[in-house]
Design a protein around this motif. Structure first.
Motif, PDB file in Angstrom:
ATOM      1  N   ALA A  13       0.823  -1.207   0.000  1.00  0.00           N
ATOM      2  CA  ALA A  13       0.000   0.000   0.000  1.00  0.00           C
ATOM      3  C   ALA A  13       0.859   1.261   0.000  1.00  0.00           C
ATOM      4  O   ALA A  13       0.592   2.207  -0.757  1.00  0.00           O
ATOM      5  N   THR A  14       1.897   1.295   0.817  1.00  0.00           N
ATOM      6  CA  THR A  14       2.724   2.510   0.867  1.00  0.00           C
ATOM      7  C   THR A  14       3.533   2.680  -0.413  1.00  0.00           C
ATOM      8  O   THR A  14       3.757   3.808  -0.861  1.00  0.00           O
ATOM      9  N   ALA A  19       4.463   5.727  -5.390  1.00  0.00           N
ATOM     10  CA  ALA A  19       4.685   5.677  -6.845  1.00  0.00           C
ATOM     11  C   ALA A  19       3.512   6.235  -7.635  1.00  0.00           C
ATOM     12  O   ALA A  19       3.685   6.687  -8.771  1.00  0.00           O
ATOM     13  N   GLY A  20       2.314   6.218  -7.065  1.00  0.00           N
ATOM     14  CA  GLY A  20       1.123   6.625  -7.802  1.00  0.00           C
ATOM     15  C   GLY A  20       0.549   5.468  -8.589  1.00  0.00           C
ATOM     16  O   GLY A  20       1.219   4.458  -8.841  1.00  0.00           O
ATOM     17  N   VAL A  21      -0.695   5.595  -8.997  1.00  0.00           N
ATOM     18  CA  VAL A  21      -1.380   4.512  -9.699  1.00  0.00           C
ATOM     19  C   VAL A  21      -1.145   4.602 -11.196  1.00  0.00           C
ATOM     20  O   VAL A  21      -0.914   5.678 -11.753  1.00  0.00           O
ATOM     21  N   THR A  22      -1.182   3.447 -11.847  1.00  0.00           N
ATOM     22  CA  THR A  22      -1.038   3.397 -13.294  1.00  0.00           C
ATOM     23  C   THR A  22      -2.298   3.916 -13.972  1.00  0.00           C
ATOM     24  O   THR A  22      -3.345   4.078 -13.332  1.00  0.00           O
ATOM     25  N   ASP A 119      -6.667  16.714   4.983  1.00  0.00           N
ATOM     26  CA  ASP A 119      -6.331  17.637   3.889  1.00  0.00           C
ATOM     27  C   ASP A 119      -5.358  17.001   2.902  1.00  0.00           C
ATOM     28  O   ASP A 119      -4.353  17.581   2.505  1.00  0.00           O
ATOM     29  N   ALA A 120      -5.687  15.763   2.501  1.00  0.00           N
ATOM     30  CA  ALA A 120      -4.841  15.024   1.570  1.00  0.00           C
ATOM     31  C   ALA A 120      -5.098  15.458   0.133  1.00  0.00           C
ATOM     32  O   ALA A 120      -6.148  16.039  -0.189  1.00  0.00           O
ATOM     33  N   SER A 121      -4.171  15.142  -0.733  1.00  0.00           N
ATOM     34  CA  SER A 121      -4.333  15.437  -2.151  1.00  0.00           C
ATOM     35  C   SER A 121      -5.280  14.440  -2.794  1.00  0.00           C
ATOM     36  O   SER A 121      -5.489  13.329  -2.295  1.00  0.00           O
ATOM     37  N   GLY A 122      -5.839  14.840  -3.933  1.00  0.00           N
ATOM     38  CA  GLY A 122      -6.674  13.918  -4.682  1.00  0.00           C
ATOM     39  C   GLY A 122      -5.901  12.715  -5.164  1.00  0.00           C
ATOM     40  O   GLY A 122      -6.428  11.599  -5.212  1.00  0.00           O
ATOM     41  N   MET A 126      -6.765   8.796  -4.431  1.00  0.00           N
ATOM     42  CA  MET A 126      -6.906   7.752  -5.444  1.00  0.00           C
ATOM     43  C   MET A 126      -6.049   6.533  -5.106  1.00  0.00           C
ATOM     44  O   MET A 126      -6.483   5.391  -5.249  1.00  0.00           O
ATOM     45  N   ALA A 127      -4.822   6.766  -4.646  1.00  0.00           N
ATOM     46  CA  ALA A 127      -3.948   5.644  -4.276  1.00  0.00           C
ATOM     47  C   ALA A 127      -4.533   4.867  -3.110  1.00  0.00           C
ATOM     48  O   ALA A 127      -4.465   3.626  -3.077  1.00  0.00           O
TER      49      ALA A 127
END
Length: 470
Positions: A13-14, A19-22, A119-122, A126-127
């Protein structure tokens, strides 16, 4: 922390967060979030949602996260409870096969509530949704027994959606709180002591099943927060002598299903989106009834019907027969194979069957009750052979002139082999969201979900708290 299965999931998960999602996973997450937001908004006003909202309003607390379609901002776990309850209350949320669980209705509300509070990023949201969904499915698949072609959880009367959803929601929440791989594992280990769900309500009634996803989301957010504050869970919580699979699955589980090809094979890509707001086992009957209608059959001419389904689903949608032929509530009507066939023949809203086909008026409609009363449900050999990789079935109708009409469904509408189009998914979302939100707000939600990589979770939450109609 010693490496158990839960630790490997935590580090997966981390790594995904870092890395971000494909692109393919990102597209799936966009669809998943949009679909479940619409379903959750459509369920505003349902009794289960009213019960949970009444509970958390009385409890009070810090204003952290939005209740969708309301002006309330509540503690993150409380908001996740209400939103998750709404997401599962109509049985319109997505399904994974053959695990037979509904991953998004707990993971997405838990992730959105935590992301707003943090206050997380979008992109991080998504991740978290991608990781939580994948973990949920894998936990469920580990209890799938190919010999009995069913989940051991389900065989024991347990709702995989709820017990697996608690751990998956914890993973999503812990990611958004910035925990490392061991911290995510601790959150899941904590949540394993919180998840629960008994599915007797599927058979004989009661509204408690509708809070299962909300409770899983609440447990997950709470577990993530407890891990953030230093509470720990056992590293062998899944496979241990007194662990998750011993407690819930008789000690029978497939470890390879949990961690095999982790990060390479994405089981979340094989999730079904529901075209109809009913128990998924009823969908083949609805598909077949709609196909028979399209062939010009007049429902008034139907004298008898035989609905053939996989043998294991009879207990859910066909038993007890008297109750299924005459459902006592709109909710129980959605778990009735005979009534869903009747609704498809007489109704026709949405993508073929919609919410207005399951109301207090429709369950008393003489023609629907007549049609439901002439349906006999049987175990079909071919459908049983395919189950649970699909939920197939066959419908045979005898008409007044003595002729018969038959239609067999092998691939359910909404699944990978027979997917809903982008236009159909968007229509489903807009129909659902418009039940609670003005059109301008519905458009704003749709645009926010489509651009999540470029906005924050609080930007999305603002669209979900827009003024509601009525």
């Amino acid at each position: 922390m010693p490496e158990g299965l839960v630790v490997r999931l935590g580090h997966f998960a981390t790594a995904l967060r870092d890395a971000g999602v494909t692109d393919s996973v990102a597209a799936n997450v966009h669809d998943r979030i949009l679909d479940v937001l619409g379903v959750g908004l459509a369920a505003r006003g349902e009794d289960a949602g009213k019960a949970t909202l009444g509970l958390v309003r009385n409890q009070g607390g810090i204003a952290e996260s939005t209740v969708w379609g309301e002006q309330d901002r509540l503690p993150a776990a409380a908001a996740a409870l209400v939103n998750g309850t709404h997401c599962h209350a109509l049985d319109f949320d997505d399904t994974h096969l053959p695990s037979v669980l509904h991953p998004s209705a707990s993971v997405v509300p838990a992730a959105i509530a935590t992301a707003e509070a943090a206050d997380a990023s979008g992109a991080d949201l998504m991740a978290a949704v991608a990781a939580g969904t994948e973990i949920c499915i894998r936990l469920g698949m580990a209890s799938y027994d190919p010999e009995i072609r069913n989940s051991i959880f389900f065989e024991n009367g347990l709702h995989a959606t709820s017990i697996c959803g608690a751990l998956a929601s914890a993973a999503a929440a812990a990611l958004l709180l910035g925990l490392d791989g061991d911290g995510v594992a601790h959150a899941m280990g904590i949540a394993a002591s919180m998840g629960a769900g008994i599915i007797e309500a599927n058979r004989t009634g009661g509204s408690v099943k509708r809070i299962h996803c909300g409770w899983a989301a609440h447990a997950g957010v709470s577990a993530g927060q407890l891990a953030y504050h230093g509470l720990t869970g056992p590293p062998t919580v899944l496979e241990g002598r007194f662990g998750f699979y011993r407690a819930y699955s008789e000690g029978r589980f497939d470890a390879e299903a949990v961690v095999g090809e982790l990060g390479q094979r994405w089981d979340l890509l094989r999730v079904w989106y529901k075209p109809y707001p009913t128990n998924h086992f009823t969908h083949a009957g609805i598909d077949a009834a709609l196909a028979i209608l399209a062939r010009g059959v007049d429902p008034a001419e139907v004298e008898a019907m035989e609905l053939g389904v996989p043998q294991p689903v009879l207990r859910t949608i066909a038993q007890p027969p008297d109750l299924k032929a005459r459902p006592t509530s709109p909710y129980t009507s959605r778990f009735s194979g005979p009534f869903c066939v009747a609704a498809a023949l007489v109704g026709g809203g949405g993508l073929g069957v919609y919410l207005e086909d399951f109301t207090r008026d429709t369950i008393q409609d003489p023609e629907r009750l007549r049609l439901a009363g002439v349906v006999t449900c049987i175990a079909d050999e071919e459908a049983t052979e395919i189950f649970p990789h699909q939920f197939p079935g066959v419908l045979r109708a005898r008409l007044g002139d003595g002729s018969t009409v038959e239609h067999r469904v092998r691939h359910n509408r909404g699944g990978p082999e027979n997917p809903l189009s982008a236009e159909e998914l968007a229509l489903k979302f807009r129909l659902n969201a418009n039940l609670s939100m003005p059109s301008s707000s519905v458009t704003a939600i749709q645009e926010a979900v489509g651009s999540l990589e470029d906005i924050t979770a609080r930007d999305l939450a603002e669209t979900l708290a827009s003024p509601v109609r009525g």
